[in-house]
Design a protein around this motif. Structure first.
Motif, mmCIF file in Angstrom:
data_model
loop_
_atom_site.group_PDB
_atom_site.id
_atom_site.type_symbol
_atom_site.label_atom_id
_atom_site.label_comp_id
_atom_site.label_asym_id
_atom_site.label_seq_id
_atom_site.Cartn_x
_atom_site.Cartn_y
_atom_site.Cartn_z
ATOM 1 N N ILE A 51 46.517 37.131 40.253
ATOM 2 C CA ILE A 51 47.101 38.322 39.618
ATOM 3 C C ILE A 51 46.231 39.025 38.572
ATOM 4 O O ILE A 51 46.066 40.233 38.643
ATOM 5 C CB ILE A 51 48.481 37.952 38.995
ATOM 6 C CG1 ILE A 51 49.388 37.307 40.053
ATOM 7 C CG2 ILE A 51 49.153 39.182 38.374
ATOM 8 C CD1 ILE A 51 49.612 38.151 41.285
ATOM 9 N N PRO A 52 45.699 38.337 37.563
ATOM 10 C CA PRO A 52 45.178 39.089 36.411
ATOM 11 C C PRO A 52 43.897 39.881 36.655
ATOM 12 O O PRO A 52 43.066 39.521 37.491
ATOM 13 C CB PRO A 52 44.888 38.004 35.354
ATOM 14 C CG PRO A 52 45.564 36.786 35.826
ATOM 15 C CD PRO A 52 45.600 36.890 37.321
ATOM 16 N N LEU A 97 39.363 24.730 36.227
ATOM 17 C CA LEU A 97 38.474 24.354 37.317
ATOM 18 C C LEU A 97 38.874 25.116 38.569
ATOM 19 O O LEU A 97 40.044 25.169 38.945
ATOM 20 C CB LEU A 97 38.661 22.854 37.579
ATOM 21 C CG LEU A 97 37.952 22.242 38.767
ATOM 22 C CD1 LEU A 97 36.478 22.034 38.456
ATOM 23 C CD2 LEU A 97 38.628 20.914 39.125
ATOM 24 N N TYR A 105 38.203 33.672 30.762
ATOM 25 C CA TYR A 105 39.003 34.106 29.615
ATOM 26 C C TYR A 105 39.946 33.026 29.114
ATOM 27 O O TYR A 105 40.435 33.092 28.005
ATOM 28 C CB TYR A 105 39.854 35.336 29.987
ATOM 29 C CG TYR A 105 39.107 36.615 29.808
ATOM 30 C CD1 TYR A 105 39.412 37.471 28.755
ATOM 31 C CD2 TYR A 105 38.075 36.971 30.667
ATOM 32 C CE1 TYR A 105 38.716 38.648 28.582
ATOM 33 C CE2 TYR A 105 37.374 38.147 30.498
ATOM 34 C CZ TYR A 105 37.691 38.978 29.449
ATOM 35 O OH TYR A 105 37.003 40.141 29.265
ATOM 36 N N ASN A 106 40.202 32.059 29.954
ATOM 37 C CA ASN A 106 41.159 31.023 29.596
ATOM 38 C C ASN A 106 40.473 29.973 28.717
ATOM 39 O O ASN A 106 39.515 29.339 29.145
ATOM 40 C CB ASN A 106 41.710 30.369 30.866
ATOM 41 C CG ASN A 106 42.931 29.543 30.575
ATOM 42 O OD1 ASN A 106 43.033 28.932 29.504
ATOM 43 N ND2 ASN A 106 43.869 29.505 31.495
ATOM 44 N N PRO A 107 40.950 29.821 27.484
ATOM 45 C CA PRO A 107 40.258 28.905 26.563
ATOM 46 C C PRO A 107 40.259 27.449 27.018
ATOM 47 O O PRO A 107 39.551 26.642 26.430
ATOM 48 C CB PRO A 107 41.027 29.078 25.252
ATOM 49 C CG PRO A 107 42.227 29.895 25.536
ATOM 50 C CD PRO A 107 42.090 30.521 26.877
ATOM 51 N N ILE A 108 41.036 27.122 28.051
ATOM 52 C CA ILE A 108 41.026 25.722 28.494
ATOM 53 C C ILE A 108 40.084 25.518 29.697
ATOM 54 O O ILE A 108 40.089 24.462 30.316
ATOM 55 C CB ILE A 108 42.434 25.186 28.799
ATOM 56 C CG1 ILE A 108 43.078 25.929 29.967
ATOM 57 C CG2 ILE A 108 43.336 25.320 27.560
ATOM 58 C CD1 ILE A 108 44.459 25.373 30.372
ATOM 59 N N THR A 114 37.515 36.114 35.352
ATOM 60 C CA THR A 114 38.895 36.010 34.877
ATOM 61 C C THR A 114 39.176 34.608 34.340
ATOM 62 O O THR A 114 39.743 34.449 33.258
ATOM 63 C CB THR A 114 39.875 36.350 36.013
ATOM 64 O OG1 THR A 114 39.671 37.720 36.354
ATOM 65 C CG2 THR A 114 41.319 36.140 35.579
ATOM 66 N N LEU A 115 38.765 33.587 35.080
ATOM 67 C CA LEU A 115 39.023 32.209 34.624
ATOM 68 C C LEU A 115 38.314 31.940 33.294
ATOM 69 O O LEU A 115 38.787 31.164 32.468
ATOM 70 C CB LEU A 115 38.566 31.197 35.674
ATOM 71 C CG LEU A 115 39.348 31.211 36.999
ATOM 72 C CD1 LEU A 115 38.784 30.175 37.965
ATOM 73 C CD2 LEU A 115 40.847 30.966 36.782
ATOM 74 N N ASP A 152 46.654 32.619 39.906
ATOM 75 C CA ASP A 152 45.267 33.067 39.816
ATOM 76 C C ASP A 152 44.998 34.375 40.555
ATOM 77 O O ASP A 152 43.971 35.016 40.336
ATOM 78 C CB ASP A 152 44.313 31.998 40.387
ATOM 79 C CG ASP A 152 44.412 30.667 39.664
ATOM 80 O OD1 ASP A 152 44.590 30.678 38.440
ATOM 81 O OD2 ASP A 152 44.309 29.620 40.335
ATOM 82 N N PRO A 156 41.482 41.099 33.739
ATOM 83 C CA PRO A 156 41.257 41.292 32.304
ATOM 84 C C PRO A 156 40.327 42.449 31.954
ATOM 85 O O PRO A 156 40.395 42.960 30.852
ATOM 86 C CB PRO A 156 40.652 39.959 31.844
ATOM 87 C CG PRO A 156 40.257 39.227 33.067
ATOM 88 C CD PRO A 156 41.008 39.798 34.218
#
Lengths: 383, 383, 383, 383
Positions: free
Chosen positions: C28-29, C156, C150-153, C147-148, C26, C31
């Motif tokens: 690193i990215p 938490l 962006y994650n389709p899942i 950033t979180l 977590d 977007p």
């Protein structure tokens, strides 16, 4: 008057004749970078004669206007700096009248030059200039159609001038046997460097359609959700369809649930039996896949050409535009004519209703990027 | 003839007079989205009278051409669909002649309407239409200059027509005391909604320059590497400078180590004592910082205006274009005139050599995005 | 241990505490260019102490790693070259462990430095560094949420950690009289340079809401087609809505016809009575217009602040971020903190649930471009 | 253990072995859309086995995680929605550890499946999955190199691991006679659908170099201003050079007037006799033109292959990636493997130092867009 001079004059007046229905305003805009304004085509083809011939073969030749070399060079990097391609539509001066004066000035000098006997190099360049102008005549009319299409009031170019209302004369499939065939131009007469270099290719047996795809056939593809189903499309084509939200051939629009198309005669209903046009390579390829067929290669096309009725549409082939085995780029500006475009483009064979008379040949290799649709393109299937 | 009709006619002929030196070709191109072709300005200001007045006040009025509403609406979303702003340069028809016919048609109807006594609402709209046309006269000439500047041969608009060769009449600083001041338009006479709402502001003591920055002063900044040193620039301005590689005011070019500028008289050497123009807010602000000063706010400017010689340049202020305390957007299309632009733009005060006579007011609020330079802008310092 | 050292340590551990629930991945990215990875925030706030304090106040100080200055400088052009802002998400080394080692190394040196009595300049810089780190704590958590998202899942971050589930404590309108008021920071204590310069402003009478707009109220706007009707929007806002096809606040998604929102606890249903958040200035302004109200100016806000319950959302004002009358940019790197952003941004007042304890002040001026929504923003109406 | 299971296990551990030197942080970023993070490669190749094999051949198979199909599908439109390709670098969860758990889970099921005798369809799919994973191993290492190259501190992947330090074993030219040759895969053993369809081509006599172009030879081209002279370049290539300001092969940088290159061992000086790599088709073609030679076609390459030492670089050919005469796209997801990329790409033949052992074949057709350089590409001349 020599035959060459006659041909020169005929070609030159043909350019002017194409512009006869235009208003001054129509000569100016360039809405997209790949198409050029009529004023530019008229000037550029004239500049070609001045730059490649008059400056070299006429002693003490005075150029008509020293700025024109800069303004009307297209892509010949050998010949110095050029105005930016995407800004041709911003150049209001010289005026259209001055451009016609320029044409007359160059025509007078070329005519004078052709009064006396000429050497073969000069003759070759004159013929190249004539063919170059013919190419620009075809672009002039297709570019113009594209520009007029931006106008929401659908302006009329000319009554009874419809480049796209033709039908097929034949039906069925032509079968060609496996074997070694010769490809490329051979003999006397004008040809471009990219078709030179007669050479052998081995072809496996194939069949090629005697007719071109019609509007009715393509509407079937559309009604079968051809534009919505990725599986008929090359990946690059599918991206093109989705990014540009392509849903029909270029210039088509639905009015009261009926397809119409913008033409040089204004907006017209689509005639089902007319031959389809204004499609990209991507659409041609997707249609062929949907139909369970494929596009011919340019070699198959050339071998079959003598037995086909061609000349109504530029026909997309599934051949990339690559050099023939013995292809050599000529030295200097003339060498920039064709060779440097040999990557990223697909070959089209045949000719179209916009191609000037006498310009077509069965060995002729036309080429465009696969996304382009503003030329009079069409589909011939193979299998 | 009523005074109003006289003013109407004078304004309308002034637009035509501005176009008198043009060739048909010059009416067409739109090289950038923020500037429009002369043909569009002439049509749009005419459409405004037709749409806002004739269609409402003339019984059974027949529009000149039903397509023109679509073609020549600018940004009035209330009034239906519009042609895309970035494609004004592609519209070759109607021709320029037809546009002048359109102007005459509308002028005839307005003249007829103004023969009889008119009610205040109509009078107000006529005056608004006149002011609207005056605004477009200023844009017409600055947009035209911008378009002609794209042509590498520097075309001439008109001899002895130079909008940018003016000098300062005064020097030194004007001091204004701290206190409560009234801001905004008051009284009779035309004004825009954005300057309405007379209200109080508290100003701290400040000084404001009696002169505008000259070319010589700005060249000093350039020679002190002002364009190369981030510390004088706002962050957004520094990005603008580096991305666009800005190295001088707009239209400047160095020939044989001497600065020249493209003008409506062609290319001219920079005169050091002339007042600087064609600079963005970013450049104005960077210059002020380099000089150890700042730009005035629009309130300071308005308070000082009576004691200043203004009217040669639109003067950038360090005020964002925001609503006055009691600002209310009018209902309908007229309400789209000003209010919806109140974010992201900076206020310019004064007027310029391109502003039509009688159009300027000290409460007038002009506004542009901080990057724009094609207007006749200038710098007045404060401290 | 001195109070200052205690505050330093508390602030520093708070940053680590915020990252406690994270996986290495977590950190690193990146977007989008406007948000930065946790690793970068942890490093950059540490670099600030090393660069501005340790290198200047500790004799023979050895930097932890000579590359870090280049990697973790943000926008301080005074301090030399920087890694490109848009590529922070590509930097995998130093590892997260090394970054924590870096933090410890700098903390040890700062602690040692603060053992002995210190001079006021140093104290001021330490306090600036602490406030700087607090600002980055708020960004760390809002950037991470972005950033979180962006994650389709819908990962938490932490159970029972919901920054956006707050309700109003009061209702009704507060009326403030016309008059001269003082604005800006005064007195002892930390403050940024942009809020300094106590000065007078004249305010006309106004009313300001005691509550912030709720989700229920905003859903009314949405159901009244607020996002589809240009007339509520500023022109720039309307372009933003149409180009980005905005149809709801950021992070909202409809599931089975019910609005949900991505939160740091995962996806949650929208609670109607919770205070609205994650809206742009454009949305705030459009909502206010639809409601027949307006946004307060930052001056109105500051004058009313003592009588308001604020601190749950950053509240958009209709004030552009501009310098106060006596604003002066400090010399050197510290001067790049605020002043250079004073164009193109709007002021937000108050603070949010993501603001570290003790960081808020009623004179605090936060600012963002009007399009941004990833901060914990909200709407308070005025009229 | 069956041979197939052995090969499966060997291939799968090879992927893990490639990642052995990585930190968790290195598994995440995706700086450019054409390269993917290691985590994605590890997951995607695993998903391929799960999706194409386990879900079809294992009764009541429970997928490891129902989200993974969405997250780790690459471009198989047949198999439903996919996470966006350009956002692979934003997905922090599942963690790297979870990805290895996923690999183990799938490996256990595949191993169980391969305990019992299997039918040919299943065997074919397993072999396809193995070859697919091998392709991703090559991409994993070249993508990783590309990502690490963004870090200004030049991180080290592994000591003594240099994919690009190889030299030629032979010199001179090989002459091949004119004639009909057979092209394409024939016989048993794994092969992709794009190389199937053994067919005849006619080749004219040609010569092909026994060696690949070295760094020293390419530096000669650079020193002869090869990157600055349009006449060596295809038009598209020249645009690419000027727009991207290309001045050397990828990863090269000049330090103290000496060329260095970023490698997986860190920054290293260029060795003149090493074989050149990391060049685009455009550069390969320009070099060949400058040298008075050309690139071979893929057919010439295949015919000469038995007499050449190949395998160190992917060798650009002057053949577009087009279907073989009898090419048919397979039904379903497997059919999306190759055929849909057959426009706009050039063929590379041979293999490289990054190609897994046993993966190469002389009929293998690799393909990339002509601009790409991050693979281990090289130049072999023909004439």
């Amino acid at each position: 008057m020599s035959e060459l001079l006659q041909l020169y004059k005929k070609t030159r007046s043909q350019s002017a004749a194409l512009c006869e229905p235009l208003e001054i305003e129509d000569y100016i805009p360039q809405p997209v970078d790949f198409a050029s304004p009529p004023k530019w085509h008229l000037s550029h083809s004239t500049w070609f004669f001045e730059e490649m011939i008059l400056k070299k073969f006429v002693k003490d030749y005075q150029v008509f206007n020293p700025h024109f070399g800069f303004l009307f060079n297209s892509y010949y990097q050998t010949l110095g700096e050029r105005a930016i391609r995407t800004e041709r539509g911003t150049i209001t001066r010289p005026t259209v009248k001055e451009v016609y004066d320029y044409r007359k000035y160059v025509d007078d000098h070329i005519s004078a030059l052709l009064q006396s006997p000429i050497n073969p190099t000069l003759e070759e360049l004159i013929v190249l200039g004539i063919n170059h102008e013919q190419q620009h005549q075809e672009l002039l009319i297709t570019d113009l159609k594209h520009t007029l299409s931006y106008n929401p009031i659908y302006p009329l170019y000319k009554e009874n001038f419809n480049l796209t209302a033709q039908q097929n004369s034949e039906k069925g499939w032509l079968k060609i046997d496996e074997g070694i065939y010769s490809i490329g131009f051979e003999g006397e007469g004008f040809h471009f460097d990219n078709e030179k270099g007669r050479h052998q290719v081995f072809l496996h047996e194939f069949e090629i359609s005697k007719s071109l795809v019609t509007n009715a056939e393509f509407i079937e593809f559309m009604e079968a959700c051809g534009y919505e189903n990725f599986k008929f499309w090359l990946d690059e084509g599918w991206n093109w369809v989705t990014e540009n939200q392509v849903k029909s051939p270029l210039y088509w629009t639905k009015i009261d649930d009926k397809w119409h198309s913008f033409t040089l005669e204004g907006l017209k209903p689509i005639e089902p039996e007319d031959i389809l046009t204004h499609i990209s390579f991507y659409e041609a390829q997707a249609f062929a896949t949907w139909k369970g067929c494929r596009l011919p290669t340019e070699f198959e096309w050339e071998v079959a050409a003598d037995q086909l009725d061609w000349g109504k549409r530029w026909e997309w082939t599934y051949s990339a535009y690559l050099p023939y085995p013995k292809f050599k780029i000529a030295e200097g500006a003339v060498g920039e004519y064709n060779g440097k475009f040999m990557v990223g483009q697909m070959v089209l064979r045949g000719s179209s209703t916009a191609t000037p008379e006498g310009h077509a040949r069965k060995t002729y290799r036309n080429f465009f990027q696969p996304k382009y649709r503003w030329q009079i393109t069409g589909i011939r299937l193979a299998k």
